[in-house]
Design a protein around this motif. Structure first.
Motif, mmCIF file in Angstrom:
data_model
loop_
_atom_site.group_PDB
_atom_site.id
_atom_site.type_symbol
_atom_site.label_atom_id
_atom_site.label_comp_id
_atom_site.label_asym_id
_atom_site.label_seq_id
_atom_site.Cartn_x
_atom_site.Cartn_y
_atom_site.Cartn_z
ATOM 1 N N GLU A 119 0.846 -1.191 0.000
ATOM 2 C CA GLU A 119 0.000 0.000 0.000
ATOM 3 C C GLU A 119 0.881 1.240 0.000
ATOM 4 O O GLU A 119 1.971 1.234 0.574
ATOM 5 N N ASP A 121 0.761 5.764 0.203
ATOM 6 C CA ASP A 121 -0.040 6.917 0.599
ATOM 7 C C ASP A 121 -0.249 7.810 -0.630
ATOM 8 O O ASP A 121 0.675 8.491 -1.075
ATOM 9 N N ASP A 358 -5.883 -4.372 -6.689
ATOM 10 C CA ASP A 358 -5.813 -4.460 -5.228
ATOM 11 C C ASP A 358 -6.374 -3.194 -4.587
ATOM 12 O O ASP A 358 -7.127 -3.265 -3.609
ATOM 13 N N VAL A 359 -6.021 -2.043 -5.148
ATOM 14 C CA VAL A 359 -6.551 -0.770 -4.621
ATOM 15 C C VAL A 359 -8.071 -0.747 -4.737
ATOM 16 O O VAL A 359 -8.776 -0.372 -3.800
ATOM 17 N N LYS A 362 -9.734 -3.083 -2.140
ATOM 18 C CA LYS A 362 -9.694 -2.540 -0.778
ATOM 19 C C LYS A 362 -10.611 -1.328 -0.635
ATOM 20 O O LYS A 362 -11.151 -1.079 0.442
#
Length: 446
Positions: A119, A121, A358-359, A362
């Motif tokens: 992940e 930011d 994946d982003v 989530k």
């Protein structure tokens, strides 16, 4: 049931699965016991056929089902316990090929696991998005283009020669070997020279004709012509020119506006401004998206499943080969080996694809039914008259549904990242935006 790890190298996994004979026998017995109340057999009342007799008659047939269900169950349990997600379809092979009833079943399971995606930011990402306002020159150009599409034609002076872009009104009869053929004749046909609406070569031979002139147009039908009985054949068209008309662009006024559904010229200008700025916004978004992907490509790093990279590289090489060889329509040519450049591009695509997926997962990004319907409708417009068949094809084809869903999902994930990143707007000219788009397209061609 026993599962033993045999390979753990990077993302590659291997396991030996053993399903015991007792487990298979229990599975068969379970299936027969479940079905027993509904089975009828001569000499027995319904539901009273002895289990031993059922096993003798149906046991071998059910053994295959029991084996498949046991192996599928073992795999499902394994993926649930390990959390592994196969990058592609796992390879499952029975290793004791001489298996017979009463033996354990031994299976080799191998696959490449999808990696853990790191992940980042997104608020640390700084991007610039171009903004272009529709200027007066662009609006005037767009209005002029609309006027040209609404053009009319007026007869030229007597004796004038037809030019490219003129409309000639003609009678014609087409003949092959001196015989007229079906569909090859018309009267008072309005043909715009340069419109390429006729067979190649037909319109070119009418440039320079005058009213009253008769001309024999000689040409050959293309080899791939839609009518097989005419394809490749030589023909002569006896043409009589009845009028030569010059194009007259419509005046840019309220009347023109009404032709395009606007109340008046001011309303049409407002629509043009809205359309132009929507086009600019779309182009600017494409440039910003590429910049974002470049940033993400540099920020994230993780192991990639070799099988996915290879499959993507093969597809890239195959697609580019067909672009370089447009005459080859089929796919029965020799395998196209990907180059290092193809592999590098494939690694980028796979990495960014896995990262964005994946982003999106989530962030609980989803493609709505309405968005899918809109995408299907947009595709269906490419097949006028066959929209219904296209809709039915999509409904029955999950792979095509995924191909339509994937870019929508990706764009929604990109918007999600834009919302978190620090995006500043910079007003630029149309030419500056066009230059950025051309640079982006040049990179795609590399």
């Amino acid at each position: 049931m026993q599962v033993t790890e045999t390979l753990n190298d990077g993302l590659k996994r291997g396991y030996a699965i053993t399903v015991t004979a007792d487990e298979l026998e229990a599975k068969v017995t379970e299936k027969l016991t479940e079905a027993q109340p509904t089975i009828e057999m001569k000499g027995f009342r319904k539901g009273k056929v002895p289990l031993a007799l059922l096993k003798k008659q149906f046991g071998d047939r059910l053994m295959g089902e029991a084996m498949q269900e046991s192996i599928d169950g073992a795999m499902s349990k394994h993926f649930e316990e390990t959390g592994d997600r196969p990058a592609m379809q796992p390879d499952v092979k029975m290793t004791n090929e001489d298996w017979k009833v009463g033996d354990d079943v031994e299976v080799a399971l191998s696959y490449e696991a999808l990696p853990d995606v790191p992940e980042i930011d997104f608020s640390d990402i700084k991007l610039e998005r171009m903004v272009v306002k529709a200027d007066d020159a662009s609006v005037d150009e767009a209005l002029q283009n609309l006027a040209e599409t609404a053009q009319s034609f007026e007869s030229r002076k007597k004796g004038s020669k037809a030019k490219e872009g003129d409309q000639v009104v003609i009678d014609f009869v087409g003949k092959i070997d001196g015989e007229a053929f079906e569909g090859g004749a018309a009267e008072d046909y309005p043909l715009v020279l340069g419109s390429n609406s006729f067979i190649p070569g037909f319109e070119d031979q009418l440039v320079g004709v005058k009213v009253g002139e008769e001309k024999a147009v000689e040409l050959s039908f293309p080899e791939d012509y839609q009518a097989p009985d005419l394809a490749g054949k030589s023909a002569v068209f006896d043409v009589t020119v009845k009028d030569v008309k010059a194009p007259q662009a419509a005046e840019i006024n309220d009347e023109l506006a009404k032709q395009f559904g606007a109340e008046d010229l001011a309303a049409l200008k407002a629509q043009v401004v809205e359309r132009l700025e929507a086009e600019y916004t779309g182009a600017a978004r494409a440039v910003a998206k590429r910049k974002l992907l470049d940033v993400l490509d540099g920020k994230v790093a993780f192991d990639l499943p070799p099988s996915l990279v290879q499959a993507e590289a093969d597809q890239i090489a195959h697609q580019l080969w067909h672009e370089e060889n447009p005459d080859v329509e089929g796919h029965d040519h020799e395998k196209v080996e990907p180059t290092d450049e193809h592999m590098k591009l494939a690694e980028r695509r796979v990495k960014l694809g896995l990262f964005l997926a994946d982003v999106g997962q989530k962030a609980k990004v989803e493609v709505s039914d309405a968005e899918m319907s809109q995408a299907v409708m947009a595709q269906a417009r490419q097949y006028p008259g066959q929209e219904r068949q296209f809709f039915e094809f999509i409904q029955k084809n999950p792979q095509m549904q995924q191909q339509l869903r994937a870019p929508i999902f990706e764009d929604k994930v990109v918007d999600h990242i834009f919302d978190t990143a620090k995006v500043t707007e910079k007003e630029v000219t149309k030419d500056e935006l066009q230059k950025a788009v051309e640079e982006l397209e040049a990179e795609d061609d590399v």
